[in-house]
Scaffold this active site. Structure first.
Site, PDB file in Angstrom:
ATOM      1  N   TRP A 166       0.811  -1.221   0.000  1.00  0.00           N
ATOM      2  CA  TRP A 166       0.000   0.000   0.000  1.00  0.00           C
ATOM      3  C   TRP A 166       0.843   1.270   0.000  1.00  0.00           C
ATOM      4  O   TRP A 166       0.308   2.356  -0.176  1.00  0.00           O
ATOM      5  CB  TRP A 166      -0.901   0.020   1.251  1.00  0.00           C
ATOM      6  CG  TRP A 166      -0.124  -0.293   2.503  1.00  0.00           C
ATOM      7  CD1 TRP A 166       0.002  -1.538   3.084  1.00  0.00           C
ATOM      8  CD2 TRP A 166       0.679   0.587   3.280  1.00  0.00           C
ATOM      9  NE1 TRP A 166       0.835  -1.472   4.173  1.00  0.00           N
ATOM     10  CE2 TRP A 166       1.265  -0.162   4.318  1.00  0.00           C
ATOM     11  CE3 TRP A 166       0.972   1.949   3.222  1.00  0.00           C
ATOM     12  CZ2 TRP A 166       2.123   0.378   5.280  1.00  0.00           C
ATOM     13  CZ3 TRP A 166       1.828   2.500   4.170  1.00  0.00           C
ATOM     14  CH2 TRP A 166       2.392   1.719   5.184  1.00  0.00           C
ATOM     15  N   ASN A 167       2.161   1.168   0.265  1.00  0.00           N
ATOM     16  CA  ASN A 167       2.890   2.417   0.542  1.00  0.00           C
ATOM     17  C   ASN A 167       3.175   3.246  -0.707  1.00  0.00           C
ATOM     18  O   ASN A 167       3.321   4.461  -0.617  1.00  0.00           O
ATOM     19  CB  ASN A 167       4.140   2.168   1.385  1.00  0.00           C
ATOM     20  CG  ASN A 167       5.135   1.247   0.750  1.00  0.00           C
ATOM     21  OD1 ASN A 167       4.834   0.593  -0.242  1.00  0.00           O
ATOM     22  ND2 ASN A 167       6.325   1.185   1.302  1.00  0.00           N
ATOM     23  N   PRO A 169      -3.520  -5.832  -5.705  1.00  0.00           N
ATOM     24  CA  PRO A 169      -3.090  -4.658  -4.926  1.00  0.00           C
ATOM     25  C   PRO A 169      -3.345  -4.881  -3.443  1.00  0.00           C
ATOM     26  O   PRO A 169      -4.053  -5.815  -3.066  1.00  0.00           O
ATOM     27  CB  PRO A 169      -3.986  -3.538  -5.471  1.00  0.00           C
ATOM     28  CG  PRO A 169      -5.242  -4.243  -5.890  1.00  0.00           C
ATOM     29  CD  PRO A 169      -4.839  -5.635  -6.332  1.00  0.00           C
ATOM     30  N   GLY A 189       6.571  -6.479  -0.450  1.00  0.00           N
ATOM     31  CA  GLY A 189       5.873  -6.440   0.832  1.00  0.00           C
ATOM     32  C   GLY A 189       6.801  -6.865   1.945  1.00  0.00           C
ATOM     33  O   GLY A 189       8.031  -6.762   1.821  1.00  0.00           O
ATOM     34  N   SER A 190       6.222  -7.384   3.005  1.00  0.00           N
ATOM     35  CA  SER A 190       7.022  -7.687   4.188  1.00  0.00           C
ATOM     36  C   SER A 190       7.788  -9.004   4.013  1.00  0.00           C
ATOM     37  O   SER A 190       7.367  -9.896   3.265  1.00  0.00           O
ATOM     38  CB  SER A 190       6.107  -7.772   5.408  1.00  0.00           C
ATOM     39  OG  SER A 190       5.162  -8.802   5.201  1.00  0.00           O
ATOM     40  N   GLU A 238      10.826  -8.274  -3.275  1.00  0.00           N
ATOM     41  CA  GLU A 238      11.218  -6.926  -2.826  1.00  0.00           C
ATOM     42  C   GLU A 238      10.661  -6.772  -1.416  1.00  0.00           C
ATOM     43  O   GLU A 238       9.480  -6.469  -1.244  1.00  0.00           O
ATOM     44  CB  GLU A 238      10.612  -5.874  -3.765  1.00  0.00           C
ATOM     45  CG  GLU A 238      11.046  -5.984  -5.207  1.00  0.00           C
ATOM     46  CD  GLU A 238      12.446  -5.418  -5.447  1.00  0.00           C
ATOM     47  OE1 GLU A 238      12.955  -4.701  -4.576  1.00  0.00           O
ATOM     48  OE2 GLU A 238      13.018  -5.713  -6.500  1.00  0.00           O
ATOM     49  N   LEU A 239      11.510  -6.981  -0.428  1.00  0.00           N
ATOM     50  CA  LEU A 239      10.997  -7.130   0.939  1.00  0.00           C
ATOM     51  C   LEU A 239      11.403  -5.959   1.841  1.00  0.00           C
ATOM     52  O   LEU A 239      11.799  -4.914   1.356  1.00  0.00           O
ATOM     53  CB  LEU A 239      11.464  -8.478   1.498  1.00  0.00           C
ATOM     54  CG  LEU A 239      11.166  -9.684   0.584  1.00  0.00           C
ATOM     55  CD1 LEU A 239      11.702 -10.969   1.172  1.00  0.00           C
ATOM     56  CD2 LEU A 239       9.683  -9.805   0.277  1.00  0.00           C
ATOM     57  N   CYS A 289      10.113   1.357   2.285  1.00  0.00           N
ATOM     58  CA  CYS A 289      11.054   0.276   2.587  1.00  0.00           C
ATOM     59  C   CYS A 289      12.493   0.784   2.671  1.00  0.00           C
ATOM     60  O   CYS A 289      13.322   0.175   3.328  1.00  0.00           O
ATOM     61  CB  CYS A 289      10.935  -0.810   1.527  1.00  0.00           C
ATOM     62  SG  CYS A 289      11.119  -0.147  -0.128  1.00  0.00           S
ATOM     63  N   GLU A 303      11.834  -2.440  10.999  1.00  0.00           N
ATOM     64  CA  GLU A 303      11.555  -1.129  10.408  1.00  0.00           C
ATOM     65  C   GLU A 303      10.437  -0.475  11.216  1.00  0.00           C
ATOM     66  O   GLU A 303       9.420  -1.104  11.499  1.00  0.00           O
ATOM     67  CB  GLU A 303      11.228  -1.247   8.920  1.00  0.00           C
ATOM     68  CG  GLU A 303      10.333  -2.400   8.555  1.00  0.00           C
ATOM     69  CD  GLU A 303      10.141  -2.642   7.076  1.00  0.00           C
ATOM     70  OE1 GLU A 303      10.655  -1.887   6.244  1.00  0.00           O
ATOM     71  OE2 GLU A 303       9.429  -3.619   6.761  1.00  0.00           O
ATOM     72  N   GLU A 357      14.231  -4.355  -9.687  1.00  0.00           N
ATOM     73  CA  GLU A 357      13.186  -3.678 -10.455  1.00  0.00           C
ATOM     74  C   GLU A 357      13.767  -2.389 -11.016  1.00  0.00           C
ATOM     75  O   GLU A 357      14.738  -1.845 -10.488  1.00  0.00           O
ATOM     76  CB  GLU A 357      11.980  -3.399  -9.553  1.00  0.00           C
ATOM     77  CG  GLU A 357      11.277  -4.690  -9.144  1.00  0.00           C
ATOM     78  CD  GLU A 357       9.916  -4.483  -8.518  1.00  0.00           C
ATOM     79  OE1 GLU A 357       9.740  -3.527  -7.759  1.00  0.00           O
ATOM     80  OE2 GLU A 357       9.014  -5.302  -8.792  1.00  0.00           O
TER      81      GLU A 357
HETATM   82  P1  NAP Z   1       2.487  -7.117   3.509  1.00  0.00           P
HETATM   83  O1  NAP Z   1       1.597  -7.254   4.679  1.00  0.00           O
HETATM   84  O2  NAP Z   1       3.520  -8.146   3.286  1.00  0.00           O
HETATM   85  O3  NAP Z   1       1.502  -7.003   2.247  1.00  0.00           O
HETATM   86  C1  NAP Z   1       1.965  -6.791   0.956  1.00  0.00           C
HETATM   87  C2  NAP Z   1       0.986  -7.380  -0.035  1.00  0.00           C
HETATM   88  O4  NAP Z   1       0.925  -8.786   0.181  1.00  0.00           O
HETATM   89  C3  NAP Z   1      -0.446  -6.865   0.109  1.00  0.00           C
HETATM   90  O5  NAP Z   1      -1.042  -6.837  -1.169  1.00  0.00           O
HETATM   91  C4  NAP Z   1      -1.096  -7.937   0.973  1.00  0.00           C
HETATM   92  O6  NAP Z   1      -2.480  -8.050   0.798  1.00  0.00           O
HETATM   93  C5  NAP Z   1      -0.428  -9.167   0.417  1.00  0.00           C
HETATM   94  N1  NAP Z   1      -0.448 -10.312   1.310  1.00  0.00           N
HETATM   95  C6  NAP Z   1      -0.420 -10.335   2.661  1.00  0.00           C
HETATM   96  N2  NAP Z   1      -0.441 -11.620   3.100  1.00  0.00           N
HETATM   97  C7  NAP Z   1      -0.487 -12.401   2.003  1.00  0.00           C
HETATM   98  C8  NAP Z   1      -0.528 -13.811   1.787  1.00  0.00           C
HETATM   99  N3  NAP Z   1      -0.515 -14.681   2.809  1.00  0.00           N
HETATM  100  N4  NAP Z   1      -0.581 -14.262   0.512  1.00  0.00           N
HETATM  101  C9  NAP Z   1      -0.590 -13.407  -0.523  1.00  0.00           C
HETATM  102  N5  NAP Z   1      -0.557 -12.070  -0.391  1.00  0.00           N
HETATM  103  C10 NAP Z   1      -0.502 -11.580   0.858  1.00  0.00           C
HETATM  104  O7  NAP Z   1       3.256  -5.744   3.524  1.00  0.00           O
HETATM  105  P2  NAP Z   1       2.675  -4.281   3.704  1.00  0.00           P
HETATM  106  O8  NAP Z   1       2.482  -4.036   5.143  1.00  0.00           O
HETATM  107  O9  NAP Z   1       1.521  -4.067   2.790  1.00  0.00           O
HETATM  108  O10 NAP Z   1       3.868  -3.406   3.099  1.00  0.00           O
HETATM  109  C11 NAP Z   1       4.914  -2.948   3.862  1.00  0.00           C
HETATM  110  C12 NAP Z   1       6.132  -3.831   3.658  1.00  0.00           C
HETATM  111  O11 NAP Z   1       6.536  -3.785   2.289  1.00  0.00           O
HETATM  112  C13 NAP Z   1       7.320  -3.308   4.438  1.00  0.00           C
HETATM  113  O12 NAP Z   1       7.993  -4.399   4.999  1.00  0.00           O
HETATM  114  C14 NAP Z   1       8.174  -2.639   3.367  1.00  0.00           C
HETATM  115  O13 NAP Z   1       9.525  -2.538   3.711  1.00  0.00           O
HETATM  116  C15 NAP Z   1       7.929  -3.531   2.207  1.00  0.00           C
HETATM  117  N6  NAP Z   1       8.236  -2.842   0.935  1.00  0.00           N
HETATM  118  C16 NAP Z   1       9.327  -3.254   0.227  1.00  0.00           C
HETATM  119  C17 NAP Z   1       9.672  -2.599  -0.967  1.00  0.00           C
HETATM  120  C18 NAP Z   1      10.875  -3.019  -1.758  1.00  0.00           C
HETATM  121  O14 NAP Z   1      10.975  -2.609  -2.919  1.00  0.00           O
HETATM  122  N7  NAP Z   1      11.790  -3.800  -1.219  1.00  0.00           N
HETATM  123  C19 NAP Z   1       8.880  -1.546  -1.427  1.00  0.00           C
HETATM  124  C20 NAP Z   1       7.768  -1.154  -0.673  1.00  0.00           C
HETATM  125  C21 NAP Z   1       7.453  -1.827   0.508  1.00  0.00           C
HETATM  126  P3  NAP Z   1      -3.550  -7.295   1.745  1.00  0.00           P
HETATM  127  O15 NAP Z   1      -3.262  -5.848   1.588  1.00  0.00           O
HETATM  128  O16 NAP Z   1      -4.847  -7.690   1.167  1.00  0.00           O
HETATM  129  O17 NAP Z   1      -3.310  -7.753   3.146  1.00  0.00           O
END
Ligand code: NAP
Length: 492
Positions: A166-167, A191, A243-244, A265-266, A299, A395, A472
């Site tokens: 979402w960020n 998304p 994501g995370s 990309e975590l 991130c 983080e 990316e």
């Molecule tokens: P997240 O909880 O891991 O969610 C990311 C995405 O994954 C969302 O679309 C979420 O869906 C989905 N998701 C969650 N659980 C899932 C599962 N079991 N199976 C499939 N999809 C699933 O992370 P977030 O809180 O949204 O984002 C923040 C994290 O992203 C931070 O750790 C940040 O550092 C990281 N990030 C990394 C980068 C990079 O380029 N390295 C860039 C931006 C952010 P829902 O929204 O429906 O729960």
């Protein structure tokens, strides 16, 4: 913007509402909200702004099938034609910049001006990869075996699942779709549930631009259930996830039986180092740019700052003054630089980190409290001294900068690298030898010297260690969506 007597902000909000659509996209069909849905709210005020379908597994299967059915024709579409369609899409995104930014500011809470910047940043990936598509080529070489020639053909890996956070509601989508389309892959996008509307609007614009039905699909629903269908499907040949780290690990394990290509990309815990010889004003200004984008929820945000003892007081004083001047508020208020946290969980994490730092010897030099009784706002905060161990491994994802003193370059590098994460790092110095030494020594995928901004379409973006793998953006970004086929020609 036309002079209609309505304020530019109200015009922008109206443009955003026009783009707000509550559907999934399955093979060109807009799948409406049914009996089951998910509410999306505005983190600036908690009001519900719309709903999205809570799809059944069969709907997700249908989106996968649509991507698979569209793949043969799309992958054979000449790359100049794919590039031309991408450019049409980019032109529509430019035309709708204000509406997309308003939609994003409403669902994500980031300041409207910043959201406009993200729309441009997001679109730069479509434009960049349209260019990459046009110049995509394989190689040929003479074989070491006499009389033979080896061709290396680049082929799209197949239908790709793209899961985004979402960020950056637009850029985390386009940074994946751009290279996927350039390579000839079809996609199924999932998304984040907090920010689906920017993504849906982007997909609608792609269809309006003439991207063929089935080439771009978007599914919404319960993340675990949707993720299971996407990862289990043998039709999906690639998963790109942002994501995370814990969710990344789960998805990687789920992809093992079907051996998909993966990009992960975590999370990160980026260090920022200020050496004695640095330009302190610059270091403060760049710390603000790097840290407070999206209210500290990126991130690559500096998660911990190390300052060499000789300039510690000067940096801390400058940073404290700059942070206390940042205006906090609703995304559409003028001059706002910091918005709300995305949700209650995000706010609680920030509160926990500040309380922990306080218990472990940190002093608050500005901020240190939620901004209001109600809502998701946390005052921009600087913490000085104490223990850095929590900030090395978690983080904060909020508007908090912990600052620690160090003595030697070696100590700084050791502390930077003492983390399981390895996404980004920053350092400030005017010494060239030190620049090369430190840049090489840091265990991160992305390093910034004398800057707090380290991402654009040309930068290879990605991590090492627990921050994941794959890149990316840049010329490397497309490789994640290509496989190389070798053809050996035994010519007479
Ligand atoms: P997240 O909880 O891991 O969610 C990311 C995405 O994954 C969302 O679309 C979420 O869906 C989905 N998701 C969650 N659980 C899932 C599962 N079991 N199976 C499939 N999809 C699933 O992370 P977030 O809180 O949204 O984002 C923040 C994290 O992203 C931070 O750790 C940040 O550092 C990281 N990030 C990394 C980068 C990079 O380029 N390295 C860039 C931006 C952010 P829902 O929204 O429906 O729960």
């Amino acid at each position: 913007m036309a002079d209609t007597g309505v304020s530019p902000v109200e015009q922008a909000k109206a443009a955003g509402i026009k783009l707000l659509k509550e559907h999934a996209v399955i093979g060109g069909r807009r799948a409406p909200v049914g009996a089951k849905f998910i509410e999306v709210d505005n983190p600036s005020n908690g009001r519900v702004i719309g709903v999205i379908p809570d799809l059944e597994p069969a709907d997700v299967q249908a989106a996968i099938q649509a991507a698979a059915d569209a793949f043969p024709a799309w992958s054979k579409t000449p790359q100049v034609e794919r590039a031309a369609l991408m450019r049409k899409w980019a032109a529509l995104i430019d035309e709708n910049e204000i509406g997309l930014a308003a939609l994003m500011a409403t669902e994500n809470g980031k300041p409207f001006e910043e959201a406009k910047g993200e729309v441009r940043y997001a679109n730069s990936f479509i434009k960049w990869f349209a260019g990459v598509a046009e110049s995509l080529h394989g190689e040929s070489m003479e074989s070491p075996t006499k009389g033979m020639t080896i061709l290396s053909l680049k082929e799209p890996v197949g239908p790709a699942a793209l899961i985004a956070p979402w960020n950056f509601p637009a850029a985390m989508i386009t940074r994946k779709v751009g290279p996927a389309f350039a390579a000839g892959c079809t996609v199924v996008i999932k998304p984040a549930h907090q920010t689906p509307f920017t993504a849906i609007a982007l997909v609608d614009l792609a269809l309006e631009a003439g991207i063929p039905e089935g080439v771009i699909n978007l599914v919404t629903g319960q993340p675990g259930a949707v993720g299971e269908v996407l990862t289990a499907s043998p039709l999906i040949r690639k998963l790109s996830f942002t994501g995370s780290t814990p969710v990344g690990r789960t998805l990687m394990a789920q992809c093992a039986p079907t051996l998909k290509r993966l990009s992960m990309e975590l999370g990160g815990a980026a260090p920022l180092v200020v050496f004695d010889d640095a330009d302190i004003e610059l270091a403060v200004a760049e710390t603000i740019k790097g840290k407070f984008r999206n209210s500290g929820q990126t991130c690559v945000c500096p998660n911990r700052v190390y300052v060499q003892r000789g300039v510690y007081d000067a940096y801390l004083e400058g940073l404290t003054a700059a942070v206390s001047a940042l205006k906090l508020g609703d995304a559409f208020e003028p001059d706002v630089k910091v918005g709300p946290l995305i949700d209650r969980k995000g706010l609680e994490k920030v509160k926990r980190h500040v309380a922990w730092a306080h218990e472990h010897g940190s002093k608050v030099t500005t901020g240190g409290t939620p901004a209001r009784q109600e809502g998701l706002f946390y005052t921009p905060t600087v913490l000085a001294g104490g223990d850095d161990s929590l900030f090395r491994e978690e983080e904060t994802f909020g508007p908090v900068v912990p600052v620690f003193a160090f003595d030697t370059e070696e100590e700084a590098v050791t502390r930077c690298n003492s983390s399981d994460f390895g996404l980004a790092s920053y350092f400030f110095t005017r010494d060239f030898d030190r620049t090369m030494r430190v840049a090489r020594a840091l265990e991160d995928g992305i390093v910034g010297m004398n800057t707090g901004l380290i991402s654009n379409a040309a930068v290879p973006f990605g991590g090492v260690k627990q921050s994941g793998f794959g890149r990316e953006g840049s010329l490397y970004g497309i490789d994640e969506y290509l496989s190389v086929k070798s053809v050996t020609l035994a010519l007479k």
